[in-house]
Scaffold this active site. Structure first.
Site, PDB file in Angstrom:
ATOM      1  NE  ARG A  79      -4.186   0.186   0.967  1.00 33.05           N
ATOM      2  CZ  ARG A  79      -5.209   0.885   0.083  1.00 33.05           C
ATOM      3  NH1 ARG A  79      -5.236   0.271  -0.931  1.00 33.05           N
ATOM      4  NH2 ARG A  79      -6.177   1.820   0.968  1.00 33.05           N
ATOM      5  CG  ASP A 134       1.043 -12.013   5.156  1.00 39.61           C
ATOM      6  OD1 ASP A 134       2.262 -11.726   4.480  1.00 39.61           O
ATOM      7  OD2 ASP A 134       0.703 -13.114   6.275  1.00 39.61           O
ATOM      8  CE1 TYR A 135      -4.169 -11.165  -3.988  1.00 33.62           C
ATOM      9  CE2 TYR A 135      -4.110 -13.000  -3.229  1.00 33.62           C
ATOM     10  CZ  TYR A 135      -3.963 -12.426  -4.086  1.00 33.62           C
ATOM     11  OH  TYR A 135      -5.215 -12.531  -5.235  1.00 33.62           O
ATOM     12  CB  VAL A 136      -6.316 -11.810   2.489  1.00 33.51           C
ATOM     13  CG1 VAL A 136      -7.349 -12.503   2.311  1.00 33.51           C
ATOM     14  CG2 VAL A 136      -5.600 -11.105   3.326  1.00 33.51           C
ATOM     15  CG  ASP A 249     -14.035   4.128   2.180  1.00 37.71           C
ATOM     16  OD1 ASP A 249     -14.826   4.088   1.940  1.00 37.71           O
ATOM     17  OD2 ASP A 249     -12.821   4.195   1.696  1.00 37.71           O
ATOM     18  CG  ASN A 254     -13.233   0.165   0.583  1.00 42.33           C
ATOM     19  OD1 ASN A 254     -12.172   0.409  -0.104  1.00 42.33           O
ATOM     20  ND2 ASN A 254     -13.831   1.335   1.664  1.00 42.33           N
ATOM     21  CG  ASP A 267      -9.334   0.148   1.097  1.00 41.50           C
ATOM     22  OD1 ASP A 267      -8.591   0.840   0.464  1.00 41.50           O
ATOM     23  OD2 ASP A 267     -10.297  -0.751   0.440  1.00 41.50           O
ATOM     24  CD  GLU A 269      -6.766   5.398   1.558  1.00 44.87           C
ATOM     25  OE1 GLU A 269      -5.367   5.194   0.805  1.00 44.87           O
ATOM     26  OE2 GLU A 269      -7.724   5.455   1.648  1.00 44.87           O
TER      27      GLU A 269
END
Length: 378
Positions: A79, A134-136, A249, A254, A267, A269
């Site tokens: 990110r 980590d990728y999910v 958000d 998301n 997300d 932010e």
């Protein structure tokens, strides 16, 4: 109407000018400084500047390295805060706050979040700060084209499966809001500002966000009337209650899902402290914005999804908390969505996708909804 927003090229939004071909070598060098034993990983970019939303860059990577004689392969997500020249949505990006919130949520709750690994806060490596997590594996109701347009896995699912996903997402929100003593646990989100209520501080931030957005695209009489309305209808009771951790958000777009259950809440932010009504109203209002988009495209949308009565009932059953009136928070959400549209509109102008509009409110896909909430004719 002359200022009615057009759907047009909503299916194509350029988010960054980053050259991803340089990333593998750069990230490999940086990873070698944080991996055990100074391992030098081989890094492959699986996808470029990809995002379910319209703000930070999301880059999917695979890293391979040797550790203690073993071969390690890890799929990661970077990110990356956007560069100023790419017309960011927000004035500032505190990736350190996002990183720490995700880490704490993972430790303190069963809300599914990716495991955060490493963070680079200086901007010296990629030009702006970034973190790796980590990728999910999962699927998300799409923003582009909006899931309410149909022809996607969520819109085409049976109503009971849509409701299952809705309830599970509200449950994740309820769990986040139930973290005890959030004001102390997440005190770094206040950045030392303890005067006034968290809602007043949030409101001041949104006002400064609007002022930032104006610089690139022009002022909005509708939003300036709305700020006055918000101040004159201030929700004193909600503002005075103990603040909770706000996802910010908070919407289905998301979240990554598998079998209609959340597997990663993403997300962060807009993460903040404040009244729980803000997150709940945002979740409902976000769907209403997508319903407005469907209506502009003369499509039926998904009117049975995210109805207020259903969301309220689920939330109260899970938390024991009866939410206050959400009307003020819907109007407030409308302002924030307008700020997003102002910045994404300015970005599209910057990248040559559209001409700068004469009327900034032509970018507000939800202008009719806002005017309805304010009691104005449209």
């Amino acid at each position: 109407m002359a200022n009615e927003p057009a759907i047009g090229a909503i299916d194509r939004l350029q988010r960054s000018s980053r050259d991803v071909t340089t990333l593998p070598a750069v990230i490999s060098r940086w990873l070698s400084s944080v991996l055990p034993g100074g391992a030098a990983p081989e890094v492959t970019v699986e996808s470029g500047v990809d995002s379910t939303g319209m703000s930070s860059e999301t880059i999917i990577l695979t890293a391979r390295w040797q550790q203690d004689g073993r071969s390690i392969q890890q799929k990661l997500v970077a990110r990356v805060a956007p560069a100023a020249e790419d017309v960011p949505v927000f004035p500032t990006y505190r990736l350190d706050h996002q990183f720490e919130v995700i880490r704490l949520v993972g430790e303190l709750t069963d809300v599914p979040v990716p495991r955060v690994r490493w963070i680079e806060t200086t901007g010296d490596v990629l030009g702006t700060p970034f973190f790796l997590m980590d990728y999910v594996e999962g699927v998300v109701p799409p923003d582009v084209m909006p899931y309410t347009f149909g022809d996607n896995w969520f819109a085409d699912a049976p109503a009971e499966r849509q409701r299952q996903l809705q309830d599970a997402t509200v449950a994740a929100l309820a769990t986040l809001h139930s973290i005890p003593n959030a004001q102390n646990t997440f005190s770094f989100l206040t950045q030392g500002r303890t005067s006034d209520t968290t809602l007043h501080r949030h409101f001041n931030w949104v006002r400064s966000w609007y002022d930032f957005a104006v610089e690139g695209i022009g002022r909005s009489p509708l939003l300036e009337r709305t700020f006055e309305w918000l101040q004159s209808h201030w929700p004193d009771d909600a503002a005075a209650r103990e603040p909770v951790l706000l996802w910010g958000d908070a919407r289905v777009g998301n979240v990554l899902y598998r079998d209609f259950q959340p597997v990663a809440v993403l997300d962060w932010e807009m993460v903040a402290l404040g009244p729980r009504e803000l997150d709940v109203a945002w979740m409902i209002f976000a769907h209403r914005v997508f319903q407005e988009l469907a209506g502009l495209a003369t499509l039926p949308g998904l009117p049975e999804v995210m109805r207020e009565d259903d969301v309220r009932a689920t939330y109260q059953a899970l938390t024991g908390v009866e939410l206050g009136d959400l009307h003020w928070f819907y109007v407030y959400s409308g302002v924030m969505w307008a700020c997003v549209f102002m910045r994404t509109g300015a970005r599209r102008v910057h990248f040559g996708e559209i001409e700068k509009p004469d009327d900034v409110e032509s970018l507000f896909y939800h202008a009719g909804l806002m005017k309805h909430l304010l009691g104005e004719e449209h």
